[in-house]
Enzyme design. Sequence first.
Site, PDB file in Angstrom:
ATOM      1  N   ASP A  92       0.981  -1.107   0.157  1.00 26.22           N
ATOM      2  CA  ASP A  92      -0.070   0.001   0.132  1.00 26.22           C
ATOM      3  C   ASP A  92       0.883   1.367  -0.057  1.00 26.22           C
ATOM      4  OD1 ASP A  92      -2.566   1.228   0.503  1.00 26.22           O
ATOM      5  OD2 ASP A  92      -1.747   2.057   2.148  1.00 26.22           O
TER       6      ASP A  92
ATOM      7  N   GLU B 289       1.613   0.463  -5.206  1.00 28.14           N
ATOM      8  CA  GLU B 289       1.374   1.816  -5.334  1.00 28.14           C
ATOM      9  C   GLU B 289       2.223   2.718  -5.391  1.00 28.14           C
ATOM     10  OE1 GLU B 289      -3.334   2.230  -4.044  1.00 28.14           O
ATOM     11  OE2 GLU B 289      -1.877   2.128  -2.469  1.00 28.14           O
TER      12      GLU B 289
END
Length: 938
Positions: free
Chosen positions: A538, A567
């Site tokens: 994340d 990400e």
Amino acid sequence: MLRHLLTYSALSLSLVMFSCPKQTLAQSLTQSLADTKESTLVQQNYDVIKEINGYSAHWISINTLLLAPHYSANSVTLTSQFNDQRRMVELTKLSKQSQIAKPPHLKAFVAYQINIKESDAKQWLKSELTVSGFHANVPFITGVQIARLLDELYTTKDNDANEESQLGATINHKNVTFKLWAPTARSVEVLLFNDNKQPLSPSYLLMNEDSNTGIWQASSPDITSGSYYQYKVTTFHPASGKVESIITTDPYSLSLSSNSEYSQVVNLNASNTQPKGWKNHLIPTVKNPEDNIFYETHINDFSAHDNKLSSNNIRGKYAAFSEKNSDGINHLKTLNKAGINNIHLLPAFDIGTVNELETNTVKLSNTVKDICQIKPTTSICQNKLDENKTLAQLLTSFDANSGDAQALVEELRTVDNYNWGYDPFHYTVPEGSYAQNPEGVTRIVEFRQMVQSIHELGFRVIMDVVYNHTHQAGLEKTAVLDKIVPNYYQRLHPITGQIEQSTCCDNTATEHAMMEKLMIDSLVVWARDYKIDGFRFDLMAHQPKTAMLKARTTVQAVDSDTYFYGEGWNFGEVANNSQFEQASQLALSGTEIGTFTDRLRDAVRGGAFTASGNGIRKSQGIGNGLATFNNELVNSGKALNTYTLLADQLRIGLAGNLANFPLESAEGLQVTGKDIPYGDQPAGYAFDPADTINYVSKHDNQTLWDNNQYRLPFDMSTHDRVRFQLLSLSYPIFAQGIPFLHMGSELLRSKSFLRDSYDYGNWFNKVDFSGQTNNYNVGLPPAEKDQENWQLIKRILEKNQGRDKVSANDITFSKQAFLSLIKIRMSSPLFRLTSAEAIIDRIKFLNTGKNQQVGLIAMLIDDENKAEVIDNNNSQILVLFNSSREPKSMAFNNTQGFILHPVLANGNDKMVKESQINLNAFTVPALSTSVFIKPRKH
């Protein structure tokens, strides 16, 4: 203690250290400056010094302190008050500041030399540090950030803290050893408890500090596996401005009690922590990273609405993945047979937002009576309702065009059993709310049983990890790291000292050695001891590239075919490498650590993911009708210009997002991927196909179905809406790189337009694997996230006149057509090329340039007459994506030998079977993706 930022410049300074001060900081400053014969000046401005103003000083090494430019002066005094003993040392402003190595975001700060012994510095770090002084005869005080000094003192030598391999509680032979890194602590104890959380005898162990490593240690032969423990850490804490004796769990916990109140001593190699067959069960493998297909799954969503579970006790639990004949398991079997080979689990580590005790949480099956016992202030408890009605029945009874359902869901958010899990509490323990029994090792066994079952279904297991922030910090209930070494594990604003929260919550500082170590040590446990096959990070770009590369190398030592992706978004306080080289999209190019590509996503979905109301509807993408099915808010002329740019971005996305992929642009120029703009960045940034994760929907933002309903024209038929869904999914499935698929997108999954469903329960997050419903229009989405979209949603529902509501037959058609797309991808390695060179050599886009047919993307993959044959069965593959309302024909020099892919020819999509091959052209039906192959002659 409240901190405020005041701006000054050209100051005379002193650095003051306090512990449990018996006087105010202003009084202490006055006293310390009296020793420098400046107390008169301070006294004249006494009323100005009210409190500490930020944390503008950074002690970055044993001999260097940096100070914000507005606190600059020629000399500084460093003062320490520890155990009522005040010590001082004079600091000198360095004249050759350019020779001082400074972190990028502190380059403008002024450097001072400190003459202090290492042993003294280590003691001083156990109290509060402040810098104080004058500017224009006005006194000030500012705090000091110490993380970089802690790293220098404790992690830069041999056999330092970051080389310690056994932090936490470790069972060694007949002893249990506890080790905790807490260099700023004044004392640490281990509090010991039995199964009933009653103190053992002895009830605590005093820990001793190794002054070289900052690690506190204690051992005992009298503690058994399964015992519970906590740490009692006595340390100065900036959140309160005083010395605190803090009771907390272990950041290196491997097991926990219910609701994570106690850590537990456990040996993960012990048989009582493992399900039957755990050690020797087979784990599916993939040959290359590009062979992966990721299916993103939330553990609760997977079984929350399954009507074929063997027991209601496993609904929303790990155990649902071990069922034999549930709707969810049968769906997974079908997906795996088609070729999907990875289950990506949303965060499954211990989280801070869900009560792990079932009796304290609200579920859809709870009655009004149950709800009112758990939360009596709920509005339904004030009305005369049938107390035997369930929450699900209540929500179903509400008008779907009203905000009633969302209002009740909003009221119950804090006590329901739902969260996505991006709120880390303990990084290396399975979350207890997904276990039938969250107490101790039982949750470990249940988690491992889930992993084993998924492996036995033929899938690899990916775990979503969130090392970029913690759920809380300071002295808050679910804070752990910041209680043990305050202001070290969290990233602080360089001036105010406030914890940065650009990620959503309290950001961590993985650029600090011991936070990096915690992340890596945690990953190793998941890979080695839980057999997790890969990790999705994340907000990965909030971490250094070096940390990610080091982490992968370390994990590969225990799992050679692990795969990392995440990400790579460039934003926040670390944006543009302002503090370190980020693990961002561009920086990771060529590393084979995958990053999600927003380029292909936005070209298909339409951009403007932060837009609201009509701003959403105006932003059509190729996957919902731009330039071919313009809605009433889209200007046709502007749509055409936007389309040609998005089409080039989409072509680069289909080619693995490669920076050097050659393409004829919409302007008729010969360019490469890096020349196609995506805002202020290049559309193409990858140097290897494994750098790119392709997707059009995931847990964030609206589902693909809801996004399309926002943007499609009102008069579009239900059939065409379903076809647009499949067309959109076909782009990432046939793109070079790695496809990432949101659970239920093949079933037309809806969240009733909800933008961000992270904490909005099973009502809005429903997935129906029986294929009867898609959860569309079950109530206006929660006001907190979407109230400004309600007017548009109501207009869409009215104008669509039911054309956006699907039947079970529509869902079945979508599912079967989706499976065909997956089978086609996995039928040829040409869809899964493993190098940039192979992609550039074999892929060519037709129908490009100034005279291209709008609505048609044509991709040729050519393996004919190559020195190295990649596909032994097919020499050429042609993929035609038609987003138009009519069939499209494309000229081709020699169509001889081509056939419609057998999967399509024998599939359930009658329209795509109308694809035609003429002597010198291919024709693809409206709203279809056709795949033609040229089989080799054997």
